[in-house]
Design an enzyme around this catalytic site. Structure first.
Site, PDB file in Angstrom:
ATOM      1  N   ASN A 290      24.274 -12.925  10.974  1.00  0.00           N
ATOM      2  CA  ASN A 290      25.550 -13.484  10.386  1.00  0.00           C
ATOM      3  C   ASN A 290      26.739 -13.147  12.050  1.00  0.00           C
ATOM      4  OD1 ASN A 290      25.768 -11.975   7.025  1.00  0.00           O
ATOM      5  ND2 ASN A 290      24.139 -10.694   8.345  1.00  0.00           N
TER       6      ASN A 290
ATOM      7  N   HIS B 117      26.094 -17.311   7.951  1.00  0.00           N
ATOM      8  CA  HIS B 117      24.911 -17.240   8.801  1.00  0.00           C
ATOM      9  C   HIS B 117      24.859 -18.163  10.167  1.00  0.00           C
ATOM     10  CE1 HIS B 117      22.859 -13.074   6.677  1.00  0.00           C
ATOM     11  NE2 HIS B 117      23.219 -13.979   6.124  1.00  0.00           N
TER      12      HIS B 117
ATOM     13  N   HIS C 160      31.099 -17.175   3.466  1.00  0.00           N
ATOM     14  CA  HIS C 160      30.110 -16.532   4.507  1.00  0.00           C
ATOM     15  C   HIS C 160      28.350 -17.115   5.124  1.00  0.00           C
ATOM     16  CE1 HIS C 160      26.983 -12.359   4.119  1.00  0.00           C
ATOM     17  NE2 HIS C 160      26.089 -13.256   3.975  1.00  0.00           N
TER      18      HIS C 160
ATOM     19  N   ARG D 138      25.785  -3.333   5.190  1.00  0.00           N
ATOM     20  CA  ARG D 138      24.586  -3.853   4.062  1.00  0.00           C
ATOM     21  C   ARG D 138      23.782  -4.829   4.653  1.00  0.00           C
ATOM     22  NH1 ARG D 138      22.945  -7.786   1.502  1.00  0.00           N
ATOM     23  NH2 ARG D 138      24.469  -8.720   1.572  1.00  0.00           N
ATOM     24  N   ASP D 139      25.148  -6.088   4.919  1.00  0.00           N
ATOM     25  CA  ASP D 139      23.971  -7.554   5.378  1.00  0.00           C
ATOM     26  C   ASP D 139      23.606  -7.763   6.487  1.00  0.00           C
ATOM     27  OD1 ASP D 139      22.508  -9.643   4.179  1.00  0.00           O
ATOM     28  OD2 ASP D 139      24.264 -10.905   4.917  1.00  0.00           O
TER      29      ASP D 139
ATOM     30  N   CYS E 224      15.650 -10.824  10.760  1.00  0.00           N
ATOM     31  CA  CYS E 224      14.592  -9.595  10.538  1.00  0.00           C
ATOM     32  C   CYS E 224      13.914  -9.783  12.265  1.00  0.00           C
ATOM     33  CB  CYS E 224      13.527  -9.731   9.765  1.00  0.00           C
ATOM     34  SG  CYS E 224      12.392  -9.177  10.259  1.00  0.00           S
TER      35      CYS E 224
END
Lengths: 304, 304
Positions: free
Chosen positions: A247, A207, A205, A12-13, A238
């Protein structure tokens, strides 16, 4: 040995910002590789507007292809009651993941709600999950900084956690959505949230946008977070935006934690193989570092 | 505000494995940019066999071109008395950096000595520095793992530090030469070495080979290390060897520490500009992450 639970978020992420549509079959192959590497909880897709996030337009198809595993918890990310209904209708989602956002500006940009509105939405989602015999959890996005508003006050995040806890989520996640966190901030905020919602497990979570991802994971674990989100390969962000980054890499986090004497239940070699396979699918070298490095120490106890 | 001293190592450890010879003028431009960014201690070159490390064959020429700055400490890395004599003969090296190696196999490969031999050599180098009115320090290489022997016992490193302290170095460095350290190991070893050599400052040197570099820096600083080696751009390692990776990036470390409320005296914007300039010289994007990310928070307090 102390244990940390890893939640795999690559499907997903990790993938959501990819401009090239990834085949549903490749997403399912990634999910199968993650399970084979020991993953037992995974964000498999999101149920959002396919015009906003085209990469997740195949959410129902992904769910239809999920391996039938009673020992794996499949998470579907949802932003509102409509998404929750879609996720529950698949019959394959075990856990709804809601998102509340710490600032109004980012909440509006991300999901067309105020910050308070996103808290109310998350509470509704968690209630819907429970009513359907599933579980619900919530992540507070932009907990460590907002791309629009800049710094985010710890008190705001703590207050949100306290309000969200009233809905009885199985956990509350703190997300450094744009990768601006630092370990002192992580230590402080994880500690304050744990104190504010005693008994509610805290997930984190991060990044690695500015290189601090693993330092933040380490600080969070030291501060009592019990679950860590990560994406195989460090996927995310991206590839067409130079400033975007992924992540934290599952294999890098597992390497760090296991070397530090903290178990994850995951198989590092299988994760590294998944990184290499996924890099082939994406046709680029993924950000994760361990997968590029020689093994250490070698299985036979000798190096070189 | 608590302060950490940063030692810039890009001109030596950052460049030494580059296959393409970097022009002496470019090395001096890098040194000047580092000073302009606030660096006040820097490893500028090494005095080693130019057949073994061709990139450092211009050590004397680099020294001849160093800016005359009474407020900057220039370090020359040396492996033996011959190297120390060369460094002192330049008249421009303020501090000799010696290297002791924690394992015999790596000590033989790196400098043709046993581990004990490398301790004795470092003691001699430190004495030569003092006799010349300069200062001497020593780094224990492979403190967290050896590419040949694998795991390295903490007791060995602690015993070496105690022996090296007899030579009265201005500091003792602990180097994760091959990037296999983890923050629990760092916390433990920094603590044990500090206890073994009270009064001797501890410096740390990490590579980001497996993504754990900044986590290790954070753990070291929390454990009482007072000085951190880093290279602008995360330079280091060999671009032709997929498994090699660089030093921790100066700008990433500075970002992390300053955001965490720990001063470094360095100017992040100037470091990022130096990263971009150096990437142009090297004709590739350097590993450091902050230099690829958007500024946060923006100067005017608003993001986007």
């Amino acid at each position: 040995m102390p244990m940390i639970e890893m939640v795999e978020v690559a499907p997903r992420d990790g993938l959501q910002n990819e401009k090239t549509q990834i085949a549903t079959a490749d997403k399912l192959a990634l999910i199968e590789r993650a399970i084979a590497a020991g993953v037992r909880r995974m964000e498999v897709t999101s149920f959002v507007n396919p015009r906003a996030v085209p990469q997740m337009a195949d959410a129902e198809a992904v769910c239809a292809g999920l391996p039938e595993r009673a020992d794996v918890t499949y998470i579907g990310l949802v932003m509102n009651a409509r998404g929750a209904a879609r996720a529950l209708a698949t019959g394959r989602i075990d856990q709804l993941g809601a998102v509340s956002v710490a600032t109004d500006t980012f909440a509006m940009a991300n999901q067309g709600q105020t910050s308070d509105g996103s808290v109310a939405a998350a509470q509704e989602i968690i209630a819907m999950a429970r009513a359907a015999g599933k579980t619900g959890q919530v992540t507070i996005a932009a907990s460590f900084g907002c791309p629009f508003a800049g710094e985010v006050a710890e008190d705001r995040v703590v207050a949100m956690a306290a309000e969200l806890a009233k809905a009885d989520p199985v956990e509350i996640g703190l997300a450094d959505t744009i990768g601006v966190g630092n370990p002192a901030h992580v230590t402080s905020l994880v500690g304050k949230v744990r104190a504010a919602v005693p008994g509610v497990p805290v997930r984190v979570h991060f990044h690695n946008t500015r290189g601090t991802g693993l330092a933040n994971v380490w600080a969070a674990v030291q501060a009592g977070a019990v679950t860590v989100d990560a994406a195989i390969g460090g996927l995310g962000g991206c590839p067409f935006a130079p400033g975007a980054a992924g992540n934290v890499s599952t294999e890098d986090v597992v390497y760090m934690l296991e070397r530090a004497g903290i178990g994850t239940g995951l198989d590092l070699a299988a994760l590294i193989a998944a990184n290499h396979w996924l890099g082939g699918v994406m046709d680029r070298t993924l950000p994760g570092m361990v997968a590029k490095a020689p093994p250490f120490p070698k299985q036979d106890g000798a190096n070189q």
